[in-house]
Motif scaffolding. Structure first.
Motif, mmCIF file in Angstrom:
data_model
loop_
_atom_site.group_PDB
_atom_site.id
_atom_site.type_symbol
_atom_site.label_atom_id
_atom_site.label_comp_id
_atom_site.label_asym_id
_atom_site.label_seq_id
_atom_site.Cartn_x
_atom_site.Cartn_y
_atom_site.Cartn_z
ATOM 1 N N SER A 1 2.423 25.655 -3.150
ATOM 2 C CA SER A 1 3.993 25.146 -3.211
ATOM 3 C C SER A 1 3.863 23.813 -2.791
ATOM 4 N N VAL A 2 4.774 23.182 -2.521
ATOM 5 C CA VAL A 2 4.751 21.594 -2.274
ATOM 6 C C VAL A 2 4.014 21.321 -0.969
ATOM 7 N N THR A 3 3.776 22.148 0.015
ATOM 8 C CA THR A 3 3.282 21.873 1.143
ATOM 9 C C THR A 3 1.842 21.747 0.792
ATOM 10 N N GLY A 4 1.251 22.936 -0.040
ATOM 11 C CA GLY A 4 -0.174 22.881 -0.409
ATOM 12 C C GLY A 4 -0.401 21.553 -1.087
ATOM 13 N N MET B 1 6.500 27.556 2.311
ATOM 14 C CA MET B 1 5.151 27.778 2.039
ATOM 15 C C MET B 1 4.624 28.942 1.690
ATOM 16 N N LYS B 2 3.720 29.023 0.690
ATOM 17 C CA LYS B 2 3.040 30.177 0.403
ATOM 18 C C LYS B 2 1.778 30.608 1.012
ATOM 19 N N ASN C 1 -1.245 30.820 -0.159
ATOM 20 C CA ASN C 1 -2.220 29.911 -0.538
ATOM 21 C C ASN C 1 -2.341 28.653 0.079
ATOM 22 N N ASP C 2 -1.153 28.325 0.519
ATOM 23 C CA ASP C 2 -1.098 26.951 1.433
ATOM 24 C C ASP C 2 -1.591 27.152 2.609
ATOM 25 N N ILE C 3 -1.327 28.329 3.337
ATOM 26 C CA ILE C 3 -1.740 28.461 4.609
ATOM 27 C C ILE C 3 -3.332 28.574 4.738
ATOM 28 N N LEU D 1 -5.231 27.335 2.443
ATOM 29 C CA LEU D 1 -6.017 25.809 2.355
ATOM 30 C C LEU D 1 -6.015 25.384 3.430
ATOM 31 N N ILE D 2 -4.773 25.266 4.335
ATOM 32 C CA ILE D 2 -4.912 24.436 5.452
ATOM 33 C C ILE D 2 -5.814 24.981 6.512
#
Ligand code: ZN
Lengths: 165, 125
Positions: free
Chosen positions: A101-104, B1-2, B4-6, B8-9
């Motif tokens: 998403s935008v965050t990533g 937030m998806k 995948n974002d979490i 990644l972080i």
């Protein structure tokens, strides 16, 4: 490119320029070379999700050249060009995969912005010792990326309606 | 937030933490009593000073800019500089092998070199 897009692109260039100026006046000084908040990345993110990819690439180049000519010198322009270039590449790829998403996308942009700058610094100073800042730069890039992604998301959802009119 | 974002972080933060810890362990194991402080300007060696001798060195550049290196109590620190960003001055003092303080505007790098066997460090040339 329609007129509305052109008008927004002009607005984005001006905004990115102002944000770069603010960052230049109030630099993040935590003793780590290459660490930047990358405020201008906020505009790049919004542009990427509204006006489109090609326009965002031109926006980035225009911003770096304008800021470099106004406040910096050639070596400073080189740093920010490497940072902005690598960061934009990472964001474009991340966005195209559709997995983030935008965050990533914003986090990857922030991290690669710092990595790009440190790579140029390593080449200029001919020292590998800068590599030891990498963990800190990744953490800083991740934090600023999350914050910028959050704000960019708020703005994008509001601005997007304008392009559908 | 998806999701995948979490992921990644989390991966980024874990990788950063692991490298930071790994590097610190390596640095502590590779710092001996005979550690030296090497100052380079634009990749050229400017001077080498023992880390166990207190001193203050003014690193002068041809264009008049300077960095002041202070060695005391086994630590090296840049205490004053002419550069606009002052990042080098803000940097913590250093003592472990391969730790460095960098002044990008002046192209000055202050690095701690571990001990006997890092006498000739190919990477600095
Ligand atoms: Zn400095």
């Amino acid at each position: 490119m329609n007129n509305r897009k052109i008008a927004f692109l002009g607005l984005f260039v001006a905004l990115a320029f102002v944000l770069s100026y603010i960052e230049y006046m109030l630099p993040l000084n935590i003793g780590i070379p290459g660490a930047k908040v990358g405020l201008a990345n906020l505009v790049v993110m919004v542009a990427l999700y509204t006006v489109g990819e090609k326009e965002t690439i031109s926006l980035s180049i225009i911003r770096v050249v304008l800021v470099g000519l106004t406040f910096g010198n050639l070596s400073m322009m080189l740093y920010s060009l490497a940072g902005a270039g690598l960061s934009l590449c990472a964001m474009l790829i991340a966005k195209r995969t559709g997995r983030f998403s935008v965050t990533g996308v914003s986090v990857l942009g922030g991290v690669f912005h710092n990595i790009g700058q440190i790579i140029v610094a390593m080449l200029v100073l001919e020292t590998e010792s800068l590599l030891y800042y990498l963990p800190f730069l990744i953490v800083i890039g991740t934090i600023t990326g999350v914050l910028i992604g959050f704000v960019a998301n708020l703005i994008t959802t509001r601005v997007k309606g304008v392009f559908k009119m | 937030m998806k999701k995948n974002d979490i992921i990644l972080i989390a991966v980024l933060l874990a990788a950063a933490l692991l490298t930071a810890v790994g590097m610190r362990i390596w640095q502590m194991n590779n710092t001996r009593d005979a550690a030296k402080v090497v100052v380079t300007i634009d990749g050229q060696v400017y001077g080498t000073y023992p880390l166990d001798e207190d001193r203050t060195e003014r690193i002068e550049l041809p264009d008049g800019s300077y960095n002041i290196l202070t060695i005391s109590d086994g630590y090296a620190d840049v205490t004053e500089a002419s550069c606009p960003d002052q990042i080098c001055v803000k940097h913590n003092h250093i003592k472990y092998s391969k730790e460095s303080i960098v002044c990008l505007p002046n192209k000055v790098v202050v690095t701690v070199e571990g001990g006997e066997d890092s006498e000739i460090d190919g990477a600095t040339f």
